[in-house]
Write a protein that holds these residues in place. Structure first.
Motif, PDB file in Angstrom:
ATOM      1  N   ALA A  78       3.960  -0.281  -0.982  1.00  0.00           N
ATOM      2  CA  ALA A  78       3.444  -1.153   0.085  1.00  0.00           C
ATOM      3  C   ALA A  78       4.144  -2.501   0.022  1.00  0.00           C
ATOM      4  CB  ALA A  78       1.937  -1.342  -0.078  1.00  0.00           C
ATOM      5  N   ASP A  79       4.075  -3.224   1.118  1.00  0.00           N
ATOM      6  CA  ASP A  79       4.557  -4.601   1.136  1.00  0.00           C
ATOM      7  C   ASP A  79       3.607  -5.480   0.340  1.00  0.00           C
ATOM      8  OD1 ASP A  79       6.778  -4.227   2.895  1.00  0.00           O
ATOM      9  OD2 ASP A  79       5.408  -4.200   4.608  1.00  0.00           O
ATOM     10  N   ARG A 124       7.909  -2.401   1.262  1.00  0.00           N
ATOM     11  CA  ARG A 124       7.608  -0.962   1.244  1.00  0.00           C
ATOM     12  C   ARG A 124       8.872  -0.111   1.357  1.00  0.00           C
ATOM     13  NH1 ARG A 124       6.349   2.906   4.997  1.00  0.00           N
ATOM     14  NH2 ARG A 124       6.480   1.416   6.715  1.00  0.00           N
TER      15      ARG A 124
END
Length: 468
Positions: free
Chosen positions: A105-106, A87
């Motif tokens: 986002a991750d 992220r």
């Protein structure tokens, strides 16, 4: 401790954090110092941010002092391959052609590592679009092999393989669609597991694409699997939750007794196996036999038509992606990749359909060949690492995949496949043994890998930074 801090395994670090003989801060600093000695020559990292890593380490240290570690990997230095989204960080996919935008986002593997408390020291480099078995990139500096800086670490998880062998902390994660975990593992002398498709969810998912741990030992890979192998709805091929006893990987050599192991020495396509590699794999088979395994020769099941079909479909996919770029960005793609993709411009619909059909033909052939035995062992790669500057072992964009005949079928069949070091060439370069299990038998592959780890010959010291 007699080992340098950067050489300690994840398990050794966690034990030391638990008894307060080491802190995550001093370990992270030691790893950063070691990276600083290596990195001018190795060039394995991207987004190496020492202060951010130390900030994570300080938070981990505080949790350990309270007796409240966040998860199984709290405070362990870790790297993440560049194409696994983190992220707020851009994801260039190894190419200067991509517009850099921060990830929202991750991706699942990055999220699981952070949730477990891992200290993310850096991201690691890769070639353009991950479509080379080298560290050559139009965006990143050229990653090299720590065993011999004139050689490639392999790819596409190039920086991760180099980082693991060089001691950039104990835990690394890469991805694999045709050998991109296993080839750098072989050429850098480390361990990796390409898991069953969907065992470690990824985003975006793609046919045959898997993420996996890259470590110096089977034990540390098994530890990472405990964290990474959790369902995630973002991956449409994510496997359902399963209670797998990952810690039970730690078996003795007696685990091999009675196992039927197929020995595959001819991929059926691509490059011929180098004589030194063949000798090392044959010796690995003899060691398994001495431990009680029943080893039988497997006939090749791949064909050049299968390999070429997969190549041609990937050329067309890449051509579509490249043609979608504005002209000025298209020109920034690595020339080798551009030439490879543009060679598909004349392919007709029937040709592309027949090429695509080879993916399923490969899957059927691999599953059928493996059905006769419990596990399959083979060379990971038919060749020793090429010169670092070469995009591929053949240096020919019309023969780009000649070195993946042993690895790619198990992406398409969705079977777990590991690479573990089984010897060295006369020049001192590592040689990888591939260990393949039936679909979903990831733990079984780890157990066989651990058993082999115990019976293989003495391992050479890990390479040290130039001038060390």
């Amino acid at each position: 401790m007699s080992k340098a801090l950067h050489d300690l395994s994840a398990r050794e670090l966690l034990d030391a954090y638990r008894d307060a003989s080491l802190s995550p801060v001093e370990v992270t600093q030691a790893v950063l110092d070691h990276i600083a000695r290596w990195e001018p020559k190795l060039q394995a990292t991207w987004l190496l941010r020492p202060e951010a890593a130390l900030e994570q380490a300080r938070a981990s240290e505080a949790r350990w002092r309270r007796g409240e570690p966040l998860g199984l990997l709290d405070g362990v230095p870790t790297t993440i391959k560049e194409n696994i989204a983190t992220r707020g960080d851009p994801m260039p996919a190894g190419t200067a052609a991509v517009e850099l935008r921060p990830a929202a986002a991750d991706a699942p593997p990055a999220a699981r590592l952070k949730e477990a408390g891992a200290v993310i020291v850096s991201k690691t480099t890769m070639p353009d679009y991950g479509m080379l078995s080298s560290g050559l990139s139009s965006f990143h500096t050229l990653a090299r092999n720590p065993w011999d800086l004139t050689k490639t670490p392999g790819g596409s998880s190039a920086g991760a393989g180099a980082a693991a062998a060089a001691g950039y902390g104990p835990l690394h994660i890469g991805t694999d669609i045709g050998g991109s975990l296993r080839l750098p593992a072989s050429w850098c002398g480390i361990f990796t597991l390409k898991p069953s498709l969907g065992r470690i969810p990824i985003d975006p998912p793609y046919m045959g694409r898997a993420a996996g741990p890259m470590t110096r030992s089977v034990a540390d890979a098994a530890l990472m699997m405990q964290v990474l192998a959790q369902p995630d709805a973002r991956d449409s091929m994510s496997l359902p939750a399963q209670d797998i006893a990952w810690p039970s990987f730690d078996v003795g050599a007696e685990h091999l007794r009675g196992l039927r192991i197929g020995l595959l020495l001819d991929a059926g396509c691509g490059l011929a196996v180098d004589a030194e590699i063949r000798a090392a794999v044959e010796e690995a088979a003899r060691l398994c036999e001495r431990a009680g395994a029943v080893v039988e020769i497997l006939q090749p099941f791949m064909s050049q038509a299968m390999l070429d079909g997969m190549d041609h479909l990937w050329r067309m996919r890449s051509l579509v992606d490249i043609n979608a770029l504005p002209a000025e960005r298209r020109a920034k793609v690595l020339p080798y990749i551009r030439a490879w993709a543009e060679s598909a411009a004349g392919f007709g619909g029937e040709h592309v359909f027949r090429a695509f059909s080879q993916f399923h033909a490969t899957r059927v052939a691999a599953v059928s060949a493996c059905a006769k035995v419990d596990y399959v062992i083979s060379p990971t790669a038919p060749n020793l690492p090429a010169d670092a500057e070469l995009p591929s072992p053949t240096n020919d964009p019309l023969r780009p995949l000649e070195h993946i005949g042993f690895t790619v079928p198990f992406n398409m069949s969705e079977q777990p496949a590991a690479s573990i070091n089984c010897g060295y060439s006369r020049a001192g370069l590592p040689i990888g043994l591939q260990i393949v299990g039936h679909r979903f038998d990831d733990l079984g592959v780890l157990k066989v890998s651990r058993a082999f780890e115990l019976i293989r010959g003495p391992q050479r010291p890990w390479p040290q930074p130039p001038g060390a």
